[in-house]
Scaffold this motif. Structure first.
Motif, PDB file in Angstrom:
ATOM      1  N   PHE A 275      22.071  48.924  25.373  1.00 17.18           N
ATOM      2  CA  PHE A 275      23.934  48.925  25.694  1.00 17.18           C
ATOM      3  C   PHE A 275      24.653  48.097  26.240  1.00 17.18           C
ATOM      4  O   PHE A 275      25.458  46.710  26.327  1.00 17.18           O
ATOM      5  CB  PHE A 275      24.863  49.657  25.210  1.00 17.18           C
ATOM      6  CG  PHE A 275      25.881  49.804  24.701  1.00 17.18           C
ATOM      7  CD1 PHE A 275      26.334  49.475  23.941  1.00 17.18           C
ATOM      8  CD2 PHE A 275      27.005  50.026  25.902  1.00 17.18           C
ATOM      9  CE1 PHE A 275      27.397  49.635  22.906  1.00 17.18           C
ATOM     10  CE2 PHE A 275      27.924  50.146  25.322  1.00 17.18           C
ATOM     11  CZ  PHE A 275      28.505  50.110  24.378  1.00 17.18           C
ATOM     12  N   THR A 276      24.615  48.240  27.474  1.00 18.95           N
ATOM     13  CA  THR A 276      25.217  47.760  28.923  1.00 18.95           C
ATOM     14  C   THR A 276      24.447  46.240  29.295  1.00 18.95           C
ATOM     15  O   THR A 276      25.605  45.357  28.976  1.00 18.95           O
ATOM     16  CB  THR A 276      24.577  48.534  30.283  1.00 18.95           C
ATOM     17  OG1 THR A 276      24.819  49.843  30.171  1.00 18.95           O
ATOM     18  CG2 THR A 276      25.788  47.753  31.289  1.00 18.95           C
ATOM     19  N   GLN A 277      23.302  46.047  29.140  1.00 17.70           N
ATOM     20  CA  GLN A 277      23.280  44.719  28.669  1.00 17.70           C
ATOM     21  C   GLN A 277      23.627  43.280  27.746  1.00 17.70           C
ATOM     22  O   GLN A 277      24.015  42.074  27.543  1.00 17.70           O
ATOM     23  CB  GLN A 277      21.291  44.425  28.864  1.00 17.70           C
ATOM     24  CG  GLN A 277      20.740  44.192  29.932  1.00 17.70           C
ATOM     25  CD  GLN A 277      19.686  44.625  29.653  1.00 17.70           C
ATOM     26  OE1 GLN A 277      19.032  45.074  28.817  1.00 17.70           O
ATOM     27  NE2 GLN A 277      18.493  44.626  31.242  1.00 17.70           N
ATOM     28  N   LYS A 278      23.691  44.210  26.697  1.00 29.95           N
ATOM     29  CA  LYS A 278      24.609  43.759  24.824  1.00 29.95           C
ATOM     30  C   LYS A 278      26.135  43.045  25.577  1.00 29.95           C
ATOM     31  O   LYS A 278      26.437  42.108  25.467  1.00 29.95           O
ATOM     32  CB  LYS A 278      24.548  44.354  24.377  1.00 29.95           C
ATOM     33  CG  LYS A 278      23.875  43.908  23.156  1.00 29.95           C
ATOM     34  CD  LYS A 278      23.213  44.464  21.297  1.00 29.95           C
ATOM     35  CE  LYS A 278      24.175  44.879  20.748  1.00 29.95           C
ATOM     36  NZ  LYS A 278      24.435  45.934  19.762  1.00 29.95           N
ATOM     37  N   LYS A 279      26.350  44.495  26.216  1.00 28.41           N
ATOM     38  CA  LYS A 279      28.007  43.944  26.777  1.00 28.41           C
ATOM     39  C   LYS A 279      27.776  42.929  27.829  1.00 28.41           C
ATOM     40  O   LYS A 279      29.119  41.767  27.546  1.00 28.41           O
ATOM     41  CB  LYS A 279      28.407  45.903  27.203  1.00 28.41           C
ATOM     42  CG  LYS A 279      29.772  45.255  27.390  1.00 28.41           C
ATOM     43  CD  LYS A 279      29.871  46.537  26.545  1.00 28.41           C
ATOM     44  CE  LYS A 279      30.820  47.056  25.476  1.00 28.41           C
ATOM     45  NZ  LYS A 279      31.809  46.626  24.681  1.00 28.41           N
ATOM     46  N   TRP A 280      27.494  42.448  28.755  1.00 23.93           N
ATOM     47  CA  TRP A 280      27.221  41.842  29.355  1.00 23.93           C
ATOM     48  C   TRP A 280      27.284  40.269  28.602  1.00 23.93           C
ATOM     49  O   TRP A 280      28.058  38.899  29.158  1.00 23.93           O
ATOM     50  CB  TRP A 280      25.982  41.893  30.808  1.00 23.93           C
ATOM     51  CG  TRP A 280      26.168  42.789  31.540  1.00 23.93           C
ATOM     52  CD1 TRP A 280      26.419  44.201  31.906  1.00 23.93           C
ATOM     53  CD2 TRP A 280      27.814  42.135  32.739  1.00 23.93           C
ATOM     54  NE1 TRP A 280      26.614  44.394  32.913  1.00 23.93           N
ATOM     55  CE2 TRP A 280      27.637  42.841  34.185  1.00 23.93           C
ATOM     56  CE3 TRP A 280      28.111  41.551  33.280  1.00 23.93           C
ATOM     57  CZ2 TRP A 280      28.099  43.415  34.890  1.00 23.93           C
ATOM     58  CZ3 TRP A 280      28.804  41.014  34.564  1.00 23.93           C
ATOM     59  CH2 TRP A 280      29.295  42.416  35.542  1.00 23.93           C
ATOM     60  N   GLU A 281      26.190  40.076  27.495  1.00 22.23           N
ATOM     61  CA  GLU A 281      26.106  38.762  26.888  1.00 22.23           C
ATOM     62  C   GLU A 281      26.964  38.804  26.555  1.00 22.23           C
ATOM     63  O   GLU A 281      27.798  37.186  26.793  1.00 22.23           O
ATOM     64  CB  GLU A 281      24.604  39.323  26.195  1.00 22.23           C
ATOM     65  CG  GLU A 281      23.295  39.467  27.100  1.00 22.23           C
ATOM     66  CD  GLU A 281      23.207  38.611  28.416  1.00 22.23           C
ATOM     67  OE1 GLU A 281      23.247  36.770  28.146  1.00 22.23           O
ATOM     68  OE2 GLU A 281      22.537  39.458  29.716  1.00 22.23           O
TER      69      GLU A 281
END
Ligand SMILES: Cc1ncc(C[n+]2csc(CCOP(=O)(O)OP(=O)(O)O)c2C)c(N)n1
Ligand code: SF4
Length: 293
Positions: A275-281
């Protein structure tokens, strides 16, 4: 003579992120009226004439902060009084019950500054889950961990195309101060959301509020940025991370320090990481699109 705008000795818990951030916000404002919906703040500030807040405050109902602020700003303008009207609301009052009034005020581009101190729970009424509670977190209504990811009101407000949206953290009060100073000079609707680690609600020792607020940013679990008149930019440590000057810390460092995440399985930690990686992307894409448009 007392000049502090938030007086000491409130009824807040020790290590309360709301009091430390509110003190910073009030010092960054010049001539302001504060609108406070039901929350920990409306309790710890005390009642007139013994209130701990040393500027005019209007306590409003849980659902109506943005519309109350709109009305106060209109009345002040009618009387020819130049003052900043600022909402100070929790995530329960912002993400859930106040969202309709907030969206309406944003869409009309009302000339108010709305600040949400996001402690990711309804803390005043005993630590219930809110729309801002992250996946996997214990609360009194998610005793085996929340099953849904949090929504993101800052992103919702970016889609309203308002003049100013920013994120901040109780771990970086200087950054919060400068964002409020900047926001107060902009006309139209402005929104700042502060990640506010709450010791009893997140289950960590009360002298570690600032550390937890910093860890959230250092591990990438909370991202600092500004969206000003359509332009997106990462700020503070998040900017250094995007520019490759700082490495992200392991998000387990952030989870481990908080009792509310103590029962997470490896699969749940992976889910939080995804979820965190998706937010950064998503935010990097926004940054890229806007800087090339
Ligand atoms: C319509 C309505 N429902 C419920 C309440 C009870 N209530 C008062 S404060 C509060 C929690 C507020 O949570 P949040 O906005 O996150 O602020 P915090 O307590 O975390 O500071 C609730 C549910 C209320 N005052 N009005
Ligand atoms: S419960 Fe959390 S937000 Fe509320 S007064 Fe205590 S520390 Fe502050």
């Amino acid at each position: 003579m007392i000049t502090a705008k938030l007086l000491p000795g409130t009824a807040a818990c020790q290590g309360c992120p709301s009091t430390m951030c509110l003190r910073t916000v009030l010092e960054a404002l010049d001539k302001a009226v504060l609108v406070v919906p039901a929350s920990c703040t409306s309790v710890y500030m005390g009642a007139y004439p013994h209130s701990a807040i040393n500027i005019p405050v209007f306590n409003c109902t849980f659902a109506s902060a943005a519309s109350t602020a709109t009305g106060i700003k209109g009345a002040l303008e009618f009387k020819g009084i130049d003052a900043e009207v600022v909402v100070w609301a929790g995530d329960g009052g912002t993400y859930d019950i106040g969202l309709q009034a907030l969206s309406g005020a944003a869409e009309r581009n009302e000339d108010i500054l709305y600040i949400c101190y996001n402690n990711e729970i309804y803390s005043n009424t005993g630590i219930q889950r809110s729309g801002a509670t992250p996946y996997g977190a214990w609360t009194n209504t998610t005793v085996s961990g929340k099953r849904e990811h949090r929504k993101d009101v800052a992103e919702i407000l970016i889609t309203h195309d308002v003049p100013y949206v920013a994120t901040a953290s109780a771990g970086y009060l200087r950054d919060l101060y400068s964002k409020v100073r900047k926001a107060r000079k902009i006309k139209g609707f402005r929104y700042i959301e502060i990640l506010a680690p709450c010791p009893p609600g997140w289950r960590f020792p009360m002298d570690r509020t600032v550390e937890v607020g910093r860890l959230a940013v250092e591990t990438g679990m909370w991202i600092l940025y500004e969206h000003i008149h359509g332009e997106f930019r990462f700020t503070g440590l998040s900017r250094s991370i995007v520019e490759g000057k700082r490495k992200l810390r392991d998000l387990r460092d952030y989870l481990r320090i908080q009792g509310r995440f103590s029962n997470l399985s490896d699969e749940e930690i992976d889910e939080i990481e995804k979820f965190t990686q998706k937010k950064w992307e998503k935010l990097k894409k926004l940054h890229h699109e806007l800087s090339h448009s």
